[in-house]
Enzyme design. Structure first.
Site, PDB file in Angstrom:
ATOM      1  N   ILE A  14      38.600  47.037  36.158  1.00 39.47           N
ATOM      2  CA  ILE A  14      40.064  46.994  36.017  1.00 39.47           C
ATOM      3  C   ILE A  14      40.461  46.925  34.541  1.00 39.47           C
ATOM      4  O   ILE A  14      41.412  47.591  34.111  1.00 39.47           O
ATOM      5  CB  ILE A  14      40.618  45.773  36.794  1.00 39.47           C
ATOM      6  CG1 ILE A  14      40.416  45.982  38.311  1.00 39.47           C
ATOM      7  CG2 ILE A  14      42.086  45.533  36.466  1.00 39.47           C
ATOM      8  CD1 ILE A  14      40.627  44.725  39.163  1.00 39.47           C
ATOM      9  N   ASP A  55      32.598  36.038  24.100  1.00 43.61           N
ATOM     10  CA  ASP A  55      32.762  35.284  25.346  1.00 43.61           C
ATOM     11  C   ASP A  55      34.105  34.548  25.289  1.00 43.61           C
ATOM     12  O   ASP A  55      34.303  33.669  24.441  1.00 43.61           O
ATOM     13  CB  ASP A  55      31.592  34.290  25.459  1.00 43.61           C
ATOM     14  CG  ASP A  55      31.593  33.512  26.763  1.00 43.61           C
ATOM     15  OD1 ASP A  55      32.647  33.422  27.418  1.00 43.61           O
ATOM     16  OD2 ASP A  55      30.519  32.977  27.099  1.00 43.61           O
ATOM     17  N   SER A 137      44.053  36.720  41.663  1.00 47.78           N
ATOM     18  CA  SER A 137      43.457  37.410  42.825  1.00 47.78           C
ATOM     19  C   SER A 137      44.199  36.972  44.074  1.00 47.78           C
ATOM     20  O   SER A 137      44.776  35.868  44.098  1.00 47.78           O
ATOM     21  CB  SER A 137      41.982  37.027  42.949  1.00 47.78           C
ATOM     22  OG  SER A 137      41.465  37.451  44.200  1.00 47.78           O
ATOM     23  N   TYR A 150      35.731  30.432  43.111  1.00 53.10           N
ATOM     24  CA  TYR A 150      36.524  31.606  42.711  1.00 53.10           C
ATOM     25  C   TYR A 150      38.004  31.432  43.084  1.00 53.10           C
ATOM     26  O   TYR A 150      38.890  31.607  42.254  1.00 53.10           O
ATOM     27  CB  TYR A 150      35.938  32.859  43.367  1.00 53.10           C
ATOM     28  CG  TYR A 150      36.597  34.148  42.945  1.00 53.10           C
ATOM     29  CD1 TYR A 150      36.330  34.710  41.696  1.00 53.10           C
ATOM     30  CD2 TYR A 150      37.497  34.813  43.776  1.00 53.10           C
ATOM     31  CE1 TYR A 150      36.942  35.885  41.299  1.00 53.10           C
ATOM     32  CE2 TYR A 150      38.109  35.996  43.382  1.00 53.10           C
ATOM     33  CZ  TYR A 150      37.818  36.534  42.150  1.00 53.10           C
ATOM     34  OH  TYR A 150      38.426  37.711  41.755  1.00 53.10           O
ATOM     35  N   VAL A 183      39.313  45.764  45.025  1.00 55.03           N
ATOM     36  CA  VAL A 183      39.120  47.012  44.279  1.00 55.03           C
ATOM     37  C   VAL A 183      37.606  47.207  44.182  1.00 55.03           C
ATOM     38  O   VAL A 183      36.884  46.242  43.914  1.00 55.03           O
ATOM     39  CB  VAL A 183      39.726  46.894  42.856  1.00 55.03           C
ATOM     40  CG1 VAL A 183      39.502  48.172  42.068  1.00 55.03           C
ATOM     41  CG2 VAL A 183      41.213  46.554  42.920  1.00 55.03           C
ATOM     42  N   THR A 185      35.070  47.535  42.352  1.00 54.66           N
ATOM     43  CA  THR A 185      34.421  47.422  41.046  1.00 54.66           C
ATOM     44  C   THR A 185      33.061  46.758  41.236  1.00 54.66           C
ATOM     45  O   THR A 185      32.720  46.302  42.331  1.00 54.66           O
ATOM     46  CB  THR A 185      35.260  46.545  40.104  1.00 54.66           C
ATOM     47  OG1 THR A 185      35.336  45.248  40.698  1.00 54.66           O
ATOM     48  CG2 THR A 185      36.662  47.097  39.900  1.00 54.66           C
TER      49      THR A 185
END
Ligand code: NAD
Length: 253
Positions: A14, A55, A137, A150, A183, A185
């Site tokens: 993305i 990072d 998300s 997550y 998506v 990915t």
């Protein structure tokens, strides 16, 4: 004057689609990604971009990214906090190390990158403003199994965006958050089995995964002057997933 965006995690997926979209619209593009070899691969698709290997979760690295951006382009108009990692597992199997790895990039990274961007973004208070777009998300909106780290990190990103919008509005810095649906990915394919893919198709009114470009369209819009009165908003780019209730597949049959 040419505008400048920094997109994190843009060596692929993305973020890369977003970086390419900004480039197509004539913006200067800077990219930060932890994956050096992947960044090298992306180079051909991002001619003229500033590619920074780094990072976003490391407080000692982050200020240096902006020094590089200022040197290369003279300032910053928009920041897209897209870098993220996914690690799905049951609560009891999510070790503290796994939990921290997800939180570090997905939540600490957004905080650190946004905070360090402020001096550059504030320069535009009187000249059309600046923008931050954070990528959360649908997992930050709806709980599901295996997403203890997550999902929690992404829910945190949504609230962090609202905090940013509340505080940075007076500097004309607009802060919005996108909740993408699935998506295809590398990140998603590492954690989506065929069963999960089928279940998503069933639960999403548009019956499909989104594309990187469809998420990039929303990112670009929220950073552009077309969105000049939009701040503190969550935009789900998810084929209708968020808006629908339980039982939709059964009702369709
Ligand atoms: P991806 O894995 O293809 O790309 C993520 C990029 O971030 C990679 O290039 C990776 O090297 C980079 N990255 C990871 N940790 C980093 C760090 N600490 N510092 C700098 N760079 C780092 O993933 P994607 O699917 O394109 O995901 C982009 C964003 O969209 C993520 O925040 C993800 O959580 C979110 N998202 C993705 C989906 C999906 O289905 N793909 C759905 C909802 C949300």
């Amino acid at each position: 004057m040419k505008r400048t965006v920094l997109v994190t995690g843009a060596a692929r997926g993305i973020g890369l689609a977003a970086a390419k979209r900004f480039m197509k619209e004539g913006w200067n593009v800077a990219v930060v990604d932890i994956d050096g070899p992947q960044l090298q691969e992306a180079q051909a698709e991002l001619p003229g971009a500033l590619l920074i290997e780094g990072d976003v979760s490391k407080p000692d690295q982050v200020p240096g990214f902006y020094k590089g951006v200022e040197k290369a382009f003279g300032g910053l108009n928009a920041l897209v906090n897209n870098a993220g990692v996914a690690d799905f597992g049951p609560i009891e199997e999510t070790s503290f190390e796994r939990w921290r790895r997800v939180m570090e990039t997905n939540l600490d990274g957004v905080f650190l990158m946004s905070q360090a961007a402020m001096p550059l973004l504030k320069r535009h208070t009187e000249t059309g403003g600046a923008a931050i777009v954070n990528i959360a998300s649908i997992s930050g909106l709806r709980a599901s199994t295996l997403r203890v780290a997550y999902g929690t990190s992404k829910a945190g990103v949504i609230q962090l965006t609202l905090q940013q919008a509340a505080e940075l509005g007076e500097h004309n810095i607009r802060c919005n958050v996108i909740a993408p649906g699935p998506v295809r990915t590398k990140l998603a394919m590492a954690v989506h089995t065929q069963d999960i893919i089928n279940a998503y198709h069933d639960a999403i009114p548009l019956n499909r995964y989104g594309s990187e470009e469809e998420i990039a369209n929303a990112i670009f819009f929220l950073c552009s002057q077309e969105a000049s009165y939009i701040t503190g908003q969550l935009l789900s780019v998810d084929g209708g997933f968020e808006g629908t209730g339980i039982g939709l597949p059964a009702l369709r049959k």
